[in-house]
Design a protein around this motif. Structure first.
Motif, PDB file in Angstrom:
ATOM      1  N   LEU A  77       0.827  -1.211   0.000  1.00  0.00           N
ATOM      2  CA  LEU A  77       0.000   0.000   0.000  1.00  0.00           C
ATOM      3  C   LEU A  77       0.860   1.259   0.000  1.00  0.00           C
ATOM      4  O   LEU A  77       0.576   2.224  -0.717  1.00  0.00           O
ATOM      5  N   VAL A  80       2.331   1.805  -3.527  1.00  0.00           N
ATOM      6  CA  VAL A  80       1.335   2.312  -4.478  1.00  0.00           C
ATOM      7  C   VAL A  80       1.036   3.784  -4.214  1.00  0.00           C
ATOM      8  O   VAL A  80       0.962   4.609  -5.136  1.00  0.00           O
ATOM      9  N   LEU A  81       0.868   4.140  -2.926  1.00  0.00           N
ATOM     10  CA  LEU A  81       0.576   5.540  -2.585  1.00  0.00           C
ATOM     11  C   LEU A  81       1.725   6.466  -2.980  1.00  0.00           C
ATOM     12  O   LEU A  81       1.503   7.553  -3.536  1.00  0.00           O
ATOM     13  N   LEU A  84       1.786   6.933  -6.668  1.00  0.00           N
ATOM     14  CA  LEU A  84       0.637   7.705  -7.145  1.00  0.00           C
ATOM     15  C   LEU A  84       0.826   9.197  -6.916  1.00  0.00           C
ATOM     16  O   LEU A  84       0.590  10.008  -7.817  1.00  0.00           O
ATOM     17  N   MET A 255      -7.667  11.107  -7.478  1.00  0.00           N
ATOM     18  CA  MET A 255      -7.400   9.700  -7.198  1.00  0.00           C
ATOM     19  C   MET A 255      -6.457   9.557  -6.006  1.00  0.00           C
ATOM     20  O   MET A 255      -6.661   8.698  -5.124  1.00  0.00           O
ATOM     21  N   ALA A 256      -5.408  10.380  -5.978  1.00  0.00           N
ATOM     22  CA  ALA A 256      -4.454  10.307  -4.868  1.00  0.00           C
ATOM     23  C   ALA A 256      -5.138  10.622  -3.545  1.00  0.00           C
ATOM     24  O   ALA A 256      -4.909   9.936  -2.533  1.00  0.00           O
ATOM     25  N   THR A 258      -8.300  10.242  -2.842  1.00  0.00           N
ATOM     26  CA  THR A 258      -9.216   9.135  -2.524  1.00  0.00           C
ATOM     27  C   THR A 258      -8.474   7.962  -1.903  1.00  0.00           C
ATOM     28  O   THR A 258      -8.894   7.386  -0.890  1.00  0.00           O
ATOM     29  N   VAL A 259      -7.343   7.591  -2.514  1.00  0.00           N
ATOM     30  CA  VAL A 259      -6.566   6.464  -1.993  1.00  0.00           C
ATOM     31  C   VAL A 259      -5.989   6.800  -0.616  1.00  0.00           C
ATOM     32  O   VAL A 259      -5.956   5.944   0.297  1.00  0.00           O
ATOM     33  N   ARG A 262      -8.796   6.444   1.941  1.00  0.00           N
ATOM     34  CA  ARG A 262      -9.116   5.044   2.205  1.00  0.00           C
ATOM     35  C   ARG A 262      -8.008   4.382   3.023  1.00  0.00           C
ATOM     36  O   ARG A 262      -8.278   3.518   3.887  1.00  0.00           O
ATOM     37  N   ALA A 263      -6.766   4.736   2.773  1.00  0.00           N
ATOM     38  CA  ALA A 263      -5.657   4.168   3.540  1.00  0.00           C
ATOM     39  C   ALA A 263      -5.740   4.594   5.007  1.00  0.00           C
ATOM     40  O   ALA A 263      -5.517   3.772   5.919  1.00  0.00           O
ATOM     41  N   SER A 283      -1.680  13.909   2.758  1.00  0.00           N
ATOM     42  CA  SER A 283      -2.997  14.375   2.322  1.00  0.00           C
ATOM     43  C   SER A 283      -3.036  15.894   2.250  1.00  0.00           C
ATOM     44  O   SER A 283      -3.585  16.473   1.310  1.00  0.00           O
TER      45      SER A 283
END
Length: 486
Positions: A77, A80-81, A84, A255-256, A258-259, A262-263, A283
């Motif tokens: 995770l 990926v973050l 992104l 998208m970033a 949002t992810v 969620r993380a 964030s």
């Protein structure tokens, strides 16, 4: 009977090869020769083909094992973050830099080139009208008229050199500049022949003047008009490119975020910790980048919209008005020089007089459009003056034509070429008023376009830095959670 020496060996070979296999007896497989160092390329490719699926299987197995444990999932995770948010920063920096470069072109290259192309046309048309006025004044032309003609030619030549350096050697603009450079010396040569014949009182001077006007009307002015149209079209393209929204950057930013949300929600549900400082910082960096991107580009777009609505459109209309006024003046002078020698295609009307009427009608329409686009008194007052002087020009021209038809050629000449209460005076007043209006709209355009361009200043580097900061926050936040499993 004598046999060859090798007969027993051959018989032994045949006996061995032809021996039948014994039933129930299996012959064990014999090992092949050991692999040689110099294997063929086909053998190497086949071996690699067998090894590659094995590597993929091992990689997938490793990922599956990592995904079954919490530390492994956290590492995936976090990777990926980080990728992104880095992609968001890189793409945004690229898109904004692209639009910023086009905004620079609008202010520093496209619009100045369009204005220079309009000035080239104005200088050439004014030179033609001035040459005709000088011819009508008689053998002894005034020094002021001669200076105005030479200044117009010098201005056109200087602007052609500047435009050639800015447009390169390819494209429509380059071809038109070549046409202008080839025909301008031809035109000036015909004008000098007309002047020389006029000083000697030879009727041939009028013919040379008409030939010069044909070169101007059929070669130079159309090329200058096409050059202006090409540069104006390029200005429009640059403006459109600078104003286009960076949709890919905005989508990646959303998208970033949002992810990241969620993380953090996943982290809260598994640990009951409200905040992860690293992910929270990431964030915040992404939110700042998205807000800066949207607000900055919105301000840039608003500035460019203002420049287009209150500067660019007005400049185009005013340039057209000036072009039509110059055409009208040149045709008015040539109508007196030709005295009906050049007719329209139907052979019923003086060509120059008909062209004068068409140009004056277009000038009147352009002035109405420009007055509608003017948004303040500073821009509207010169147009009111130009409209008034255009009406006076029409009235004086009508009187001059009437005197000419009645046989009073001297009176008609005074009304056209005189220094006071003449059509020449009206033309100069119209041209001066249009010049003031153009200067005002140029300032309005530059001010608005500069404001739009300045809104993008620092945005590419700033968003890229925020992307790196967000990626660092993701790494810090992920490492803090991983440290709990050690």
């Amino acid at each position: 009977m004598t046999y060859p020496p090798n007969a027993p060996a051959a018989s032994a070979a045949r006996g061995t090869s032809g021996a039948p296999a014994q039933p129930g007896v299996q012959v064990p497989a014999q090992p092949g020769p050991p692999p040689q160092p110099g294997r063929t390329p086909d053998a190497v490719t086949a071996a690699g083909a067998h090894e590659t699926p094995g590597l993929w299987r091992q990689g997938r197995a490793t990922l599956r094992r990592a995904a079954t444990t919490e530390p492994g999932r956290l590492r995936i995770l976090g990777t990926v973050l980080a990728l992104l948010v880095l992609a968001f920063g890189a793409v945004t920096a690229s898109e904004v830099a692209y639009r910023s470069s086009y905004a620079d072109d609008v202010v520093d290259r496209s619009q100045p080139l369009s204005a220079d192309a309009a000035d080239i046309y104005r200088s050439l048309a004014d030179a033609d009208a001035t040459a005709a006025s000088a011819f009508l004044a008689g053998p002894q032309e005034s020094a002021d008229i001669r200076k105005r003609y030479t200044d117009d030619i010098a201005t056109a030549s200087r602007l052609l050199v500047k435009a050639s350096a800015s447009t390169g050697s390819d494209g429509t603009s380059a071809r038109e500049i070549t046409t202008l450079n080839e025909n301008l010396p031809r035109y000036t040569g015909l004008i000098e022949r007309a002047r020389a014949a006029n000083r000697q009182g030879l009727p041939l001077g009028g013919a040379y003047l008409r030939y010069a006007n044909q070169t101007m009307s059929l070669q130079l002015l159309p090329a200058a008009e096409r050059l202006y149209a090409a540069e104006t079209a390029r200005l429009q393209q640059d403006d459109d490119a600078a104003r286009t929204w960076p949709f890919l950057s905005i989508a990646l930013g959303a998208m970033a975020l949002t992810v990241l949300f969620r993380a953090q929600r996943r982290d809260y549900r598994r640990t009951n910790r409200v905040f992860n400082q690293g992910l929270l910082a990431a964030s915040a960096a992404c939110v700042a980048a998205v807000v800066w991107l949207v607000v900055g580009h919105g301000l840039a777009r608003a500035g460019l919209d203002d420049a287009r609505a209150h500067g660019q459109e007005s400049l185009q209309v005013l340039n057209q008005a000036r072009i039509h006024s110059l055409k009208a003046r040149a045709n008015e002078n040539l109508a007196v020089v030709a005295r009906g020698a050049v007719l329209t295609e139907d052979g019923k009307t003086d060509k120059y007089e008909a062209d004068y009427a068409g140009s004056m009608a277009a000038l009147t329409s352009d002035l109405k459009d420009a007055a509608r686009l003017a948004d303040d008194a500073t821009g509207a007052d010169p147009l009111t003056e130009a409209t008034k002087r255009t009406a006076e020009w029409r009235e004086r021209h009508t009187r001059a034509r009437k005197l000419d038809d009645e046989g009073d050629f001297t009176g008609a000449m005074n009304l056209i070429t005189g220094t006071a209460l003449s059509t020449g005076q009206s033309f100069d007043q119209v041209d001066a008023a249009l010049g003031r209006a153009l200067a005002h709209e140029q300032n309005e355009f530059t001010r608005a376009a500069d404001g739009g361009r300045d809104a993008l200043t620092g945005l590419p580097l700033g968003v890229a830095a925020l992307g790196v900061l967000a990626a660092a926050g993701v790494v810090v936040g992920g490492n803090r959670r991983l440290s709990e499993y050690r």
